[in-house]
Design an enzyme around this catalytic site. Sequence first.
Site, PDB file in Angstrom:
ATOM      1  N   ASP A  41       0.692  -1.104   0.066  1.00  0.00           N
ATOM      2  CA  ASP A  41       0.019  -0.159   0.422  1.00  0.00           C
ATOM      3  C   ASP A  41       1.388   1.209   0.113  1.00  0.00           C
ATOM      4  O   ASP A  41       2.353   1.697   0.570  1.00  0.00           O
ATOM      5  CB  ASP A  41      -0.830  -0.362   1.406  1.00  0.00           C
ATOM      6  CG  ASP A  41      -1.844   0.405   1.233  1.00  0.00           C
ATOM      7  OD1 ASP A  41      -3.460   0.263   0.896  1.00  0.00           O
ATOM      8  OD2 ASP A  41      -1.437   2.200   1.023  1.00  0.00           O
ATOM      9  N   ASP A  62       4.012   3.059  -4.174  1.00  0.00           N
ATOM     10  CA  ASP A  62       2.748   3.434  -5.282  1.00  0.00           C
ATOM     11  C   ASP A  62       3.378   2.127  -6.596  1.00  0.00           C
ATOM     12  O   ASP A  62       3.957   1.682  -6.612  1.00  0.00           O
ATOM     13  CB  ASP A  62       3.482   4.462  -6.211  1.00  0.00           C
ATOM     14  CG  ASP A  62       2.332   4.699  -7.067  1.00  0.00           C
ATOM     15  OD1 ASP A  62       1.638   4.243  -7.531  1.00  0.00           O
ATOM     16  OD2 ASP A  62       2.111   5.963  -8.073  1.00  0.00           O
ATOM     17  N   VAL A  63       2.028   1.303  -6.519  1.00  0.00           N
ATOM     18  CA  VAL A  63       2.060  -0.129  -7.350  1.00  0.00           C
ATOM     19  C   VAL A  63       2.052   0.332  -8.926  1.00  0.00           C
ATOM     20  O   VAL A  63       2.450  -0.403  -9.334  1.00  0.00           O
ATOM     21  CB  VAL A  63       0.611  -0.641  -6.954  1.00  0.00           C
ATOM     22  CG1 VAL A  63       0.469  -0.979  -5.490  1.00  0.00           C
ATOM     23  CG2 VAL A  63      -0.788   0.460  -7.946  1.00  0.00           C
ATOM     24  N   ASN A  85      -6.172  -5.111  -5.758  1.00  0.00           N
ATOM     25  CA  ASN A  85      -6.762  -4.662  -5.103  1.00  0.00           C
ATOM     26  C   ASN A  85      -6.896  -3.129  -5.217  1.00  0.00           C
ATOM     27  O   ASN A  85      -7.380  -2.195  -4.941  1.00  0.00           O
ATOM     28  CB  ASN A  85      -7.576  -5.041  -3.654  1.00  0.00           C
ATOM     29  CG  ASN A  85      -8.344  -4.139  -3.075  1.00  0.00           C
ATOM     30  OD1 ASN A  85      -9.818  -3.398  -3.736  1.00  0.00           O
ATOM     31  ND2 ASN A  85      -8.463  -3.679  -2.346  1.00  0.00           N
ATOM     32  N   TYR A 150     -11.712   6.662 -14.647  1.00  0.00           N
ATOM     33  CA  TYR A 150     -12.103   5.540 -13.550  1.00  0.00           C
ATOM     34  C   TYR A 150     -12.604   4.303 -14.258  1.00  0.00           C
ATOM     35  O   TYR A 150     -12.122   3.143 -14.471  1.00  0.00           O
ATOM     36  CB  TYR A 150     -13.393   5.423 -12.801  1.00  0.00           C
ATOM     37  CG  TYR A 150     -12.788   4.414 -11.035  1.00  0.00           C
ATOM     38  CD1 TYR A 150     -11.920   4.103 -10.448  1.00  0.00           C
ATOM     39  CD2 TYR A 150     -14.141   4.254 -11.552  1.00  0.00           C
ATOM     40  CE1 TYR A 150     -12.353   3.267  -9.494  1.00  0.00           C
ATOM     41  CE2 TYR A 150     -14.131   3.137 -10.446  1.00  0.00           C
ATOM     42  CZ  TYR A 150     -13.149   2.411  -9.823  1.00  0.00           C
ATOM     43  OH  TYR A 150     -13.885   1.095  -8.400  1.00  0.00           O
ATOM     44  N   LYS A 154     -10.921   0.371 -15.419  1.00  0.00           N
ATOM     45  CA  LYS A 154     -11.785  -1.022 -14.353  1.00  0.00           C
ATOM     46  C   LYS A 154     -12.559  -1.463 -15.405  1.00  0.00           C
ATOM     47  O   LYS A 154     -12.007  -3.379 -15.645  1.00  0.00           O
ATOM     48  CB  LYS A 154     -13.453  -0.775 -13.928  1.00  0.00           C
ATOM     49  CG  LYS A 154     -12.370   0.023 -12.116  1.00  0.00           C
ATOM     50  CD  LYS A 154     -11.429  -0.726 -11.476  1.00  0.00           C
ATOM     51  CE  LYS A 154     -11.566  -0.310 -10.309  1.00  0.00           C
ATOM     52  NZ  LYS A 154     -10.512  -1.225  -9.919  1.00  0.00           N
ATOM     53  N   THR A 185     -16.146   2.916   1.084  1.00  0.00           N
ATOM     54  CA  THR A 185     -14.868   2.515   1.728  1.00  0.00           C
ATOM     55  C   THR A 185     -13.277   4.210   1.152  1.00  0.00           C
ATOM     56  O   THR A 185     -14.481   5.115   0.321  1.00  0.00           O
ATOM     57  CB  THR A 185     -14.078   1.722   0.509  1.00  0.00           C
ATOM     58  OG1 THR A 185     -14.166   2.743  -0.597  1.00  0.00           O
ATOM     59  CG2 THR A 185     -14.404   0.303   0.678  1.00  0.00           C
TER      60      THR A 185
END
Length: 197
Positions: A41, A62-63, A85, A150, A154, A185
Amino acid sequence: MTGTTEFAGRVALVTGAASGIGASAARWLDAQGIEELVLVDIDRPALDRLGLACKARPFGGDVSDPSLWKLLEREVPRIDYAVLNAGIASNGEITDLDITAWRKTLSVNLDGMFLSLRTALRAMKKAESGAVVLTASVSGIKAAAGTAAYSASKAATIQLAKVAAAEAARYGVRVNAIAPGGVDTGIWDRAEWFAPL
């Protein structure tokens, strides 16, 4: 801890593990008796506050940064399960959307998904077993105004999962995507247009 034999002695990777769906997945795996969790994370200190009973290996970063995944591949040779995720939210109509915001959302949500998936699949290919779950979104299937970046990220995640499943099946690895609806969330705290179900 309830524990099951399925997770005994196994290692699971969870990205976006500091909060929301990722934190819930980490806690669930812990309760099922997973031996080790590899947690990723950008909020590294929050990973220490999850209160897990199992061995936890936290990685902050940072992914979408390839160097994070090079480090993880060196230090974590085994991954049996992965919950990919990590992601960010963004909003804005296409005519008003800044290219920098567009690229940031696609970088984290799609580049980050690719890099984490590649790392997990490399480990699982060697073992000829494993299972991966990618967190997509209903936004990748159903159009909503103001969600171009976004939603595009996705939708691409869903297709990425399909391609990965086709490639990984031959070495015994399952790949699936989930597409949750509205989940209240932290990712949505700054999105004024979001109304949780």
